[in-house]
Design an enzyme around this catalytic site. Structure first.
Site, PDB file in Angstrom:
ATOM      1  N   HIS A  42      16.690  74.002  39.585  1.00  0.00           N
ATOM      2  CA  HIS A  42      17.850  73.448  40.275  1.00  0.00           C
ATOM      3  C   HIS A  42      17.455  73.150  41.717  1.00  0.00           C
ATOM      4  O   HIS A  42      16.358  73.492  42.155  1.00  0.00           O
ATOM      5  CB  HIS A  42      19.031  74.417  40.230  1.00  0.00           C
ATOM      6  CG  HIS A  42      19.725  74.451  38.902  1.00  0.00           C
ATOM      7  ND1 HIS A  42      20.025  73.310  38.195  1.00  0.00           N
ATOM      8  CD2 HIS A  42      20.177  75.491  38.152  1.00  0.00           C
ATOM      9  CE1 HIS A  42      20.631  73.639  37.060  1.00  0.00           C
ATOM     10  NE2 HIS A  42      20.729  74.952  37.015  1.00  0.00           N
ATOM     11  N   ALA A  43      18.374  72.541  42.452  1.00  0.00           N
ATOM     12  CA  ALA A  43      18.044  72.157  43.826  1.00  0.00           C
ATOM     13  C   ALA A  43      17.530  73.354  44.620  1.00  0.00           C
ATOM     14  O   ALA A  43      16.547  73.250  45.345  1.00  0.00           O
ATOM     15  CB  ALA A  43      19.269  71.554  44.501  1.00  0.00           C
ATOM     16  N   GLU A  44      18.201  74.503  44.525  1.00  0.00           N
ATOM     17  CA  GLU A  44      17.719  75.726  45.163  1.00  0.00           C
ATOM     18  C   GLU A  44      17.980  76.929  44.282  1.00  0.00           C
ATOM     19  O   GLU A  44      18.954  76.962  43.512  1.00  0.00           O
ATOM     20  CB  GLU A  44      18.392  75.972  46.522  1.00  0.00           C
ATOM     21  CG  GLU A  44      17.693  75.356  47.706  1.00  0.00           C
ATOM     22  CD  GLU A  44      18.146  73.955  47.989  1.00  0.00           C
ATOM     23  OE1 GLU A  44      17.499  73.261  48.796  1.00  0.00           O
ATOM     24  OE2 GLU A  44      19.148  73.531  47.397  1.00  0.00           O
ATOM     25  N   THR A  45      17.104  77.911  44.422  1.00  0.00           N
ATOM     26  CA  THR A  45      17.325  79.242  43.883  1.00  0.00           C
ATOM     27  C   THR A  45      17.284  80.214  45.054  1.00  0.00           C
ATOM     28  O   THR A  45      16.383  80.153  45.893  1.00  0.00           O
ATOM     29  CB  THR A  45      16.264  79.626  42.842  1.00  0.00           C
ATOM     30  OG1 THR A  45      16.352  78.710  41.744  1.00  0.00           O
ATOM     31  CG2 THR A  45      16.477  81.034  42.322  1.00  0.00           C
ATOM     32  N   HIS A  75      24.829  75.597  49.800  1.00  0.00           N
ATOM     33  CA  HIS A  75      25.433  75.872  48.494  1.00  0.00           C
ATOM     34  C   HIS A  75      24.857  77.129  47.859  1.00  0.00           C
ATOM     35  O   HIS A  75      25.576  77.884  47.198  1.00  0.00           O
ATOM     36  CB  HIS A  75      25.308  74.652  47.572  1.00  0.00           C
ATOM     37  CG  HIS A  75      24.036  74.557  46.813  1.00  0.00           C
ATOM     38  ND1 HIS A  75      22.876  74.047  47.348  1.00  0.00           N
ATOM     39  CD2 HIS A  75      23.736  74.904  45.527  1.00  0.00           C
ATOM     40  CE1 HIS A  75      21.919  74.075  46.432  1.00  0.00           C
ATOM     41  NE2 HIS A  75      22.415  74.591  45.328  1.00  0.00           N
TER      42      HIS A  75
END
Length: 269
Positions: A42-45, A75
């Site tokens: 995903h975009a960030e973890t 987010h």
């Protein structure tokens, strides 16, 4: 250990921006976190672990895209605060120690969470040659957002232009550290939002980010003086879509939203 996927800046599953969240007992190796973030994809973890009592922060927090660590992520911070609250791991406001300093997340009685982030310093710059061709639209103006955000804001003509963008993602990587924030005034504020944006971050492996909290630390100081209000709501017009409530307070910007846990599982590696 448990790993969760949380949709942030939304009140419904499969909306907003998904983030991986891993709560740990201590700080792991950087290489392991990067591999987990690539696996989650995903975009960030976000990776968080508790800090000793009595310090300036309660939890340490770091964020990784599939290809790099980032200095700031709204987010995934919202998602982490949501997990801490929903699991009972932390009650009340939580102070996170991050690469961008101490960031505070405060839960509201209505289920929302408000983040206290540094306001991005905006510097107007000439529109770089080639940006219009890469975006497929002619910018009215351009602003550098400083080191924490690392983007170039470009203002476009109207909301319809934002929705219609089909950029050359690879070409956009030449104009800033992380990517491009394209924004315009809302066509009809009675719909519940004051400005729109889309965010393209090819330099950290994200062609289009669904909803970007960190970008709104730059969008708030961009739009608040233009629209005459310290409190605004931004619509990030990605396919998943999401709304971010912003409140400009000088060198700090408050970001408000909700989050929903959609997946919970066991991380074995």
């Amino acid at each position: 250990m448990r790993i969760r996927i949380v949709d942030a800046f939304t009140d419904r599953p499969f909306g907003g921006n998904p983030a991986g969240v891993v709560l740990l007992e201590s700080s792991p190796e950087d290489a392991w976190m990067q591999r987990v973030a690539l696996e989650v994809n995903h975009a960030e973890t976000a990776f968080a672990h508790p800090l000793p009592e009595g310090g300036e922060a309660d939890w340490a927090l770091r964020w990784f895209t599939p290809v790099a660590e980032v200095r700031m992520c709204g987010h995934a911070t919202l998602a982490t605060a949501h997990v801490l609250r929903s699991t009972g791991a932390h009650e009340g406001p939580v102070r996170f120690a991050t690469l961008s300093g101490v960031l505070v997340a405060t839960p509201g009685e209505d289920g929302s969470i408000t983040l206290d982030f540094p306001t991005a310093p905006l510097t107007e710059v000439d529109v770089p040659a080639g940006v219009a061709e890469a975006l497929g639209a002619e910018p009215r103006s351009a602003f550098d957002t400083g080191p924490n955000v690392g983007d170039l804001i470009v203002e476009l003509a109207d909301e319809k232009t934002i929705h219609a963008l089909t950029p050359d993602h690879k070409a956009l990587g030449a104009f800033s550290e992380r990517g491009i924030i394209a924004t315009a005034r809302a066509e009809d504020p009675s719909r519940g939002y004051d400005f729109v944006s889309r965010c393209f971050f090819p330099n950290v492996g994200i062609d289009e980010d669904p909803v970007t909290g960190s970008a709104h630390t730059a969008l708030a100081p961009f739009w608040s003086p233009r629209l005459g209000s310290a409190v605004l709501t931004g619509l990030q017009a990605s396919p998943r879509s999401g709304r971010v409530r912003t409140e400009l307070r000088g060198d700090r910007t408050l970001l408000g939203g909700r989050a929903v846990t959609t997946i919970e599982g066991e991380l074995l590696a």
